[in-house]
Design a protein around this motif. Structure first.
Motif, PDB file in Angstrom:
ATOM      1  N   CYS A 109       4.672  -8.540  -5.501  1.00 46.08           N
ATOM      2  CA  CYS A 109       6.266  -8.416  -5.247  1.00 46.08           C
ATOM      3  C   CYS A 109       6.674  -8.605  -3.934  1.00 46.08           C
ATOM      4  O   CYS A 109       5.967  -8.764  -3.106  1.00 46.08           O
ATOM      5  N   ASN A 153       8.676  -7.770  -1.839  1.00 49.17           N
ATOM      6  CA  ASN A 153       8.538  -6.880  -1.042  1.00 49.17           C
ATOM      7  C   ASN A 153       7.374  -6.258  -0.485  1.00 49.17           C
ATOM      8  O   ASN A 153       7.342  -5.528   0.649  1.00 49.17           O
ATOM      9  N   CYS A 203       6.251  -2.397  -0.579  1.00 49.04           N
ATOM     10  CA  CYS A 203       5.892  -2.176  -1.941  1.00 49.04           C
ATOM     11  C   CYS A 203       4.394  -2.315  -2.131  1.00 49.04           C
ATOM     12  O   CYS A 203       3.888  -2.847  -1.456  1.00 49.04           O
ATOM     13  N   ARG A 262       3.598  -3.108  -5.492  1.00 54.34           N
ATOM     14  CA  ARG A 262       3.591  -3.563  -7.122  1.00 54.34           C
ATOM     15  C   ARG A 262       3.188  -5.058  -7.201  1.00 54.34           C
ATOM     16  O   ARG A 262       3.561  -5.873  -6.385  1.00 54.34           O
ATOM     17  N   CYS A 264       9.350  -6.761  -8.230  1.00 50.55           N
ATOM     18  CA  CYS A 264       8.677  -5.988  -9.343  1.00 50.55           C
ATOM     19  C   CYS A 264       9.679  -5.232 -10.027  1.00 50.55           C
ATOM     20  O   CYS A 264      10.839  -5.126  -9.627  1.00 50.55           O
ATOM     21  N   CYS A 299      11.573  -2.831  -7.419  1.00 47.77           N
ATOM     22  CA  CYS A 299      12.485  -3.552  -6.305  1.00 47.77           C
ATOM     23  C   CYS A 299      13.702  -4.217  -7.025  1.00 47.77           C
ATOM     24  O   CYS A 299      14.491  -4.515  -6.204  1.00 47.77           O
TER      25      CYS A 299
HETATM   26 ZN   LIG Z   1       8.370  -4.233  -5.457  1.00 44.71          ZN
END
Ligand SMILES: [Zn+2]
Ligand SMILES: [Zn+2]
Ligand SMILES: [Zn+2]
Ligand SMILES: [Zn+2]
Length: 353
Positions: free
Chosen positions: A58, A60, A67, A69, A80, A83
């Motif tokens: 992701c 972020n 994050c 993910r 993701c 987010c």
């Molecule tokens: Zn994310």
């Protein structure tokens, strides 16, 4: 919540982005729905070592480390599935905002995990769910010095409006949040608690507001939200405080303010309870529920109270706040049953769709 396993055998937790034992980077894989070790493939590609899906981090995760993910490469999405609900994120040029944002995202991921476990509907702008759900994480625009009183227009209020959940990022500052908790005489004040409360308002809009039968049931249990109206109730609450005997009828003092807040506070407690019971079962602290107990709120409450008694004592041993400070009286149990009934209906609806 459960725990996960790294390929090296180490236990991984929901918030991990690194295995402390083998040093591999790990992340939430949307395909196998686990925290798994991710093998770098060069460039932005990673392969999930549990299910072999080719993932990207992701944005972020990759850019801001807020994050953990992964996004399947074929999805062609930069953010993701948690987010992508963000409408506004903190200004990263402000020192300290990265840490605050990371804490907010961690709480938000935990919220989504719980909503998914409960099978509840929610959606972003493109999903056709009205209102769409989104989040704004914002700081007060002007630093609040002791010499300057901010007027209302300059203050970011934590709240919900038409699917947009706004959280003042000051809530992610432990010292500021604890000061607010003491000031407002609250038993707990946590980031995950804010998310659970505000998403309760979201589900009221989504499930109750436009449904005449559910609205009537809501008014019977929580009171008429138009009488007194919200603004009048808010004024009265901040001038007079909660009634002396609020514990007889409400889950918290704040819940006495208005039927909508009563619903959101009850909703938040319900999500607390479901998440804690789920975790206690997944980690073997409680035996898994028998099917008959699965959807019986009285039995859930009994199990939660039994667990709460033990956890309160453990917290007291460590000098921490009581884990479960609430007392569930029959009127409060009725409100939790009303929340449960609304969610149960929604879940059936989501499964049928
Ligand atoms: Zn994310
Ligand atoms: Zn490992
Ligand atoms: Zn996977
Ligand atoms: Zn509220």
């Amino acid at each position: 919540m459960r725990t996960y396993a790294c390929v090296c055998g180490n236990t991984l937790f929901f918030d991990n982005s690194l295995c402390q034992t083998c040093g591999r980077e790990v992340g939430w894989c949307q395909n196998c729905e686990t925290i798994s070790a991710q093998e770098p493939q060069g460039g932005t590609d990673w392969v999930c070592m549990t299910c072999n899906t080719t993932n990207h981090k992701c944005e972020n995760y990759a850019d801001w480390a807020v994050c953990n993910r992964m996004v399947p490469a074929f999805e062609d999405e930069s953010l993701c599935d948690a987010c992508r609900f963000n409408d506004t994120v903190p200004d990263m040029s402000v020192p300290g905002n990265q840490e605050k944002w990371a804490r907010l995202e961690a709480a938000k991921r935990r919220l989504f995990y719980a909503l998914d476990r409960l099978g509840l509907p929610y959606g972003a702008r493109d999903d056709g769910i009205d209102p769409p759900l989104s989040f704004a994480f914002m700081g007060d625009p002007v630093d609040q010095g002791p010499w300057r009183r901010m007027d209302d227009a300059e203050h970011v209020y934590t709240g919900h409006a038409n699917g947009l959940i706004t959280i003042n990022i000051k809530e992610a500052d432990d010292a500021a949040r604890e000061a607010a908790r003491v000031d407002m005489n609250e038993a707990h004040r946590t980031l995950i608690g804010h998310f659970r409360h505000e998403v309760g308002h979201y589900y009221w809009d989504l499930l109750v507001k436009n449904d005449p039968v559910k609205s009537a049931a809501f008014n019977d249990t929580f009171g008429d939200p138009e009488n007194p109206d919200y603004a009048t109730a808010l004024d009265r609450h901040y001038q007079e405080g909660p009634p002396e005997d609020w514990r007889e009828t409400h889950i918290s003092a704040y819940a006495t303010m208005h039927p909508w807040e009563d619903w959101a506070e009850s909703f938040s407690f319900y999500l607390d309870m479901r998440a804690v019971l789920d975790t206690a079962e997944q980690l073997g602290l409680l035996a898994p529920r028998a099917d008959a107990e699965q959807e019986n709120v009285d039995l859930m409450l009994a199990r939660y109270a039994q667990l709460g008694l033990i956890l309160n004592e453990l917290n007291r041993e460590m000098g921490l706040l009581d884990f479960m400070p609430q007392v569930i009286t029959p009127p409060v149990a009725d409100k939790l049953k009303a929340v449960h009934a609304a969610l149960w209906d929604a879940r059936r609806g989501a499964m049928a769709a």
